[in-house]
Design a protein around this motif. Structure first.
Motif, PDB file in Angstrom:
ATOM      1  N   GLY A   1      50.172  42.141  47.163  1.00 13.76           N
ATOM      2  CA  GLY A   1      51.075  41.002  47.160  1.00 13.76           C
ATOM      3  C   GLY A   1      51.449  40.517  45.774  1.00 13.76           C
ATOM      4  O   GLY A   1      51.489  39.320  45.522  1.00 13.76           O
ATOM      5  N   VAL A   2      51.743  41.462  44.860  1.00 12.67           N
ATOM      6  CA  VAL A   2      52.101  41.085  43.490  1.00 12.67           C
ATOM      7  C   VAL A   2      53.354  40.244  43.458  1.00 12.67           C
ATOM      8  O   VAL A   2      53.458  39.267  42.711  1.00 12.67           O
ATOM      9  CB  VAL A   2      52.360  42.330  42.619  1.00 12.67           C
TER      10      VAL A   2
ATOM     11  N   PRO B   1      43.455  40.411  38.358  1.00 14.06           N
ATOM     12  CA  PRO B   1      44.692  39.639  38.234  1.00 14.06           C
ATOM     13  C   PRO B   1      45.251  39.170  39.573  1.00 14.06           C
ATOM     14  O   PRO B   1      46.086  38.278  39.603  1.00 14.06           O
ATOM     15  CB  PRO B   1      45.643  40.614  37.546  1.00 14.06           C
ATOM     16  N   PHE B   2      44.778  39.762  40.678  1.00 12.12           N
ATOM     17  CA  PHE B   2      45.349  39.416  41.990  1.00 12.12           C
ATOM     18  C   PHE B   2      44.477  38.430  42.741  1.00 12.12           C
ATOM     19  O   PHE B   2      44.520  38.369  43.962  1.00 12.12           O
ATOM     20  CB  PHE B   2      45.517  40.683  42.824  1.00 12.12           C
TER      21      PHE B   2
ATOM     22  N   SER C   1      45.816  36.223  45.616  1.00  6.79           N
ATOM     23  CA  SER C   1      46.546  36.809  46.738  1.00  6.79           C
ATOM     24  C   SER C   1      45.835  36.578  48.065  1.00  6.79           C
ATOM     25  O   SER C   1      44.619  36.450  48.137  1.00  6.79           O
ATOM     26  CB  SER C   1      46.704  38.302  46.494  1.00  6.79           C
TER      27      SER C   1
ATOM     28  N   ILE D   1      52.541  36.674  44.185  1.00 14.56           N
ATOM     29  CA  ILE D   1      51.697  35.971  43.210  1.00 14.56           C
ATOM     30  C   ILE D   1      52.515  35.449  42.043  1.00 14.56           C
ATOM     31  O   ILE D   1      52.307  34.333  41.567  1.00 14.56           O
ATOM     32  CB  ILE D   1      50.602  36.906  42.661  1.00 14.56           C
TER      33      ILE D   1
ATOM     34  N   PHE E   1      51.098  41.284  35.065  1.00 14.38           N
ATOM     35  CA  PHE E   1      50.925  41.438  36.511  1.00 14.38           C
ATOM     36  C   PHE E   1      51.674  42.658  37.021  1.00 14.38           C
ATOM     37  O   PHE E   1      51.129  43.420  37.812  1.00 14.38           O
ATOM     38  CB  PHE E   1      51.434  40.191  37.246  1.00 14.38           C
TER      39      PHE E   1
ATOM     40  N   TYR F   1      45.967  38.766  50.507  1.00 16.33           N
ATOM     41  CA  TYR F   1      45.676  40.035  51.152  1.00 16.33           C
ATOM     42  C   TYR F   1      44.362  40.643  50.693  1.00 16.33           C
ATOM     43  O   TYR F   1      43.870  41.562  51.297  1.00 16.33           O
ATOM     44  CB  TYR F   1      46.806  41.033  50.891  1.00 16.33           C
TER      45      TYR F   1
END
Lengths: 328, 149
Positions: free
Chosen positions: A11-12, B106-107, B110, A15, A27, B112
């Motif tokens: 889900g970049v 970095p996520f 999120s 974000i 990212f 998910y």
């Protein structure tokens, strides 16, 4: 055969909504793990075209050199995966040794092996030293011979040629319906390359060919990529002697108004990488990435019909699908 | 009375033999995705050459002493990872490679993904970096070896 999605979804695109436009690059370069610099490049080119920022010529040359280096490293990674699927150990180790030299060059220039975080809006992060160019010249001198070695392993070996010949043939009409791009399309005999057709950086200053195949089987896909490595080497060696002195970044004025659907595309090692950006008040409102591997995955599920079960891994390796880019 | 110390000596010898075997042949099962997977592949190559330390990359979890988990851990992956963990040996060591496998990287915002492998099972060694250099992965194997010295 239907692909099953969702196992690597991060889900970049969601974000980064609401982040300032300068801070997005770390990212999005994790989207494509084999050539991260092309994702940074397409993002910066899109905003530069919209804001009409003129990038200095030295920065443009350095961008071209680095994106061609990452193209070489990505294609050598493809050969590694192919050798692994074929069960050949010696070519696998040769490929990994050659790739390590290229990754070392990228590390000297940018500070990181795989995720450079180097391209900025209006230029690049830092200037390259004279030592880097000397090292590049030294490594390129011996690299043509090493690529020839890889060519002997894959294209002049009778066992490999007989195995890959007529394996996983993709029909041209299917390919155009599925809108695939990059080396997989060129293996069918279609001469389509955004570096030639669109001239997005200073690619019109260099002489290079677009290698094409004719039948669209696994052998053609392998051959096209090996020839692209040779073309990339010739682009870098032309660019090395033309790099001018000067500035590396211009700081243009960035409007903070709402703007929608800025689109740009570059030729990444897997195919056409496009990006659609909407910005409001200096922050990202919506960003969507159109990766080539998604279409290539569906082309694989077309090409695999009628083949033996044990050859599926080999055909999958021959399409060079970057899984991170399929499930973003 | 005379039997006991001999018997104990035998057990001591067998333990030392077992440790020596574990020290010189380490079976690693690697579950990886993304850029960390590329760096683990690089350690297999001739430049870094992880095999000189006695590491074998095996393709079935039943034979593995070490589970090396790298890359993003999504919620869809959770049942697969639990299966993998239950199928390995009892005295296994889990290594989490890369910041995605440590805490989401970095996520981490999120919806998910899980914030690291530690939400599913215990982790023994962490290798930080995004992605970590091949030297860092080699160092984690050396730290694993210290347990049997």
């Amino acid at each position: 055969m239907n692909p099953d999605f969702g196992y690597l979804r991060t889900g970049v695109e969601k974000i980064i909504e609401g982040i300032e436009i300068d801070n997005v690059i770390p990212f999005i370069n994790r989207v494509d793990n084999s050539s991260a610099i092309s994702v940074e490049l397409v993002y910066c080119i899109a905003l530069e075209n919209y804001f009409k920022i003129e990038v200095p010529i030295r920065a443009k040359f350095i961008r071209v050199i680095l994106s061609e280096l990452s193209r070489i490293s990505s294609h050598i990674l493809f050969l590694t995966k192919l050798a692994n699927a074929l069960g050949m150990n010696m070519p696998l180790h040769y490929c990994l040794r050659e790739r390590e030299e290229i990754l070392h060059l990228i590390e000297v220039a940018t500070g990181s092996r795989l995720t450079p975080n180097f391209v900025r809006i209006g230029g690049i992060k830092s200037d390259l030293s004279k030592q880097f160019f000397d090292k590049l010249k030294e490594i390129l001198k011996g690299f043509r011979k090493k690529v020839h070695e890889l060519r002997v392993f894959f294209l002049e070996n009778e066992l490999v040629v007989n195995k890959l010949n007529n394996l996983g043939v993709l029909v041209k009409e299917d390919a155009i319906k599925l809108a695939i791009s990059g080396p997989n399309l060129r293996a069918l005999g279609v001469s389509q390359d955004i570096r030639k057709n669109d001239n997005y950086e200073i690619y019109d200053e260099f002489n290079f060919k677009v290698p094409i195949g004719d039948r669209g089987d696994s052998l053609d896909r392998c051959m096209v990529r090996i020839e692209e490595i040779e073309q990339s080497i010739s682009i870098i060696s032309q660019a090395l002697y033309k790099v001018p002195e000067g500035k590396i970044r211009t700081y243009g004025e960035v409007n903070t108004q709402l703007m929608e659907n800025i689109y740009s595309h570059v030729e990444c090692p897997h195919g056409e990488l496009g990006m659609n950006i909407s910005v409001s008040e200096g922050r990202i409102a919506k960003l969507s990435i159109k990766g080539p591997s998604y279409n290539n995955l569906f082309a694989f599920s077309k090409a695999v019909i009628g083949e033996k079960l044990e050859d599926i891994e080999l055909i999958l390796a021959s399409f060079d699908i970057c899984v991170c880019e399929v499930d973003k | 009375m005379l039997d006991r110390p001999k018997h104990l000596r035998k057990i001591k010898f067998l333990n030392r033999l077992k440790n020596w075997v574990k020290l010189t042949s380490i079976n690693v099962y690697c579950f990886s995705s993304g850029c960390c997977g590329d760096e683990i592949l690089a350690t297999y190559g001739p430049v870094y050459d992880l095999e000189r330390l006695g590491v074998n990359f095996v393709s079935s979890p039943e034979r593995a002493d070490v589970l090396m988990i790298a890359g993003t851990i999504t919620k869809e992956m959770k049942p697969i990872l639990e299966d993998l963990y239950n199928n390995t040996e009892d005295k296994k060591v889990v290594i989490a490679v890369g910041s995605c496998a440590i805490n989401g990287g970095p996520f981490y915002k999120s919806d998910y993904i899980l914030n690291g492998v530690k939400e599913i099972f215990n982790v023994d060694l962490y290798v930080p970096g995004c992605p970590p250099r091949p030297e860092a992965i080699i160092y984690s194997i050396l730290r694993y070896k210290e347990r049997f010295k």
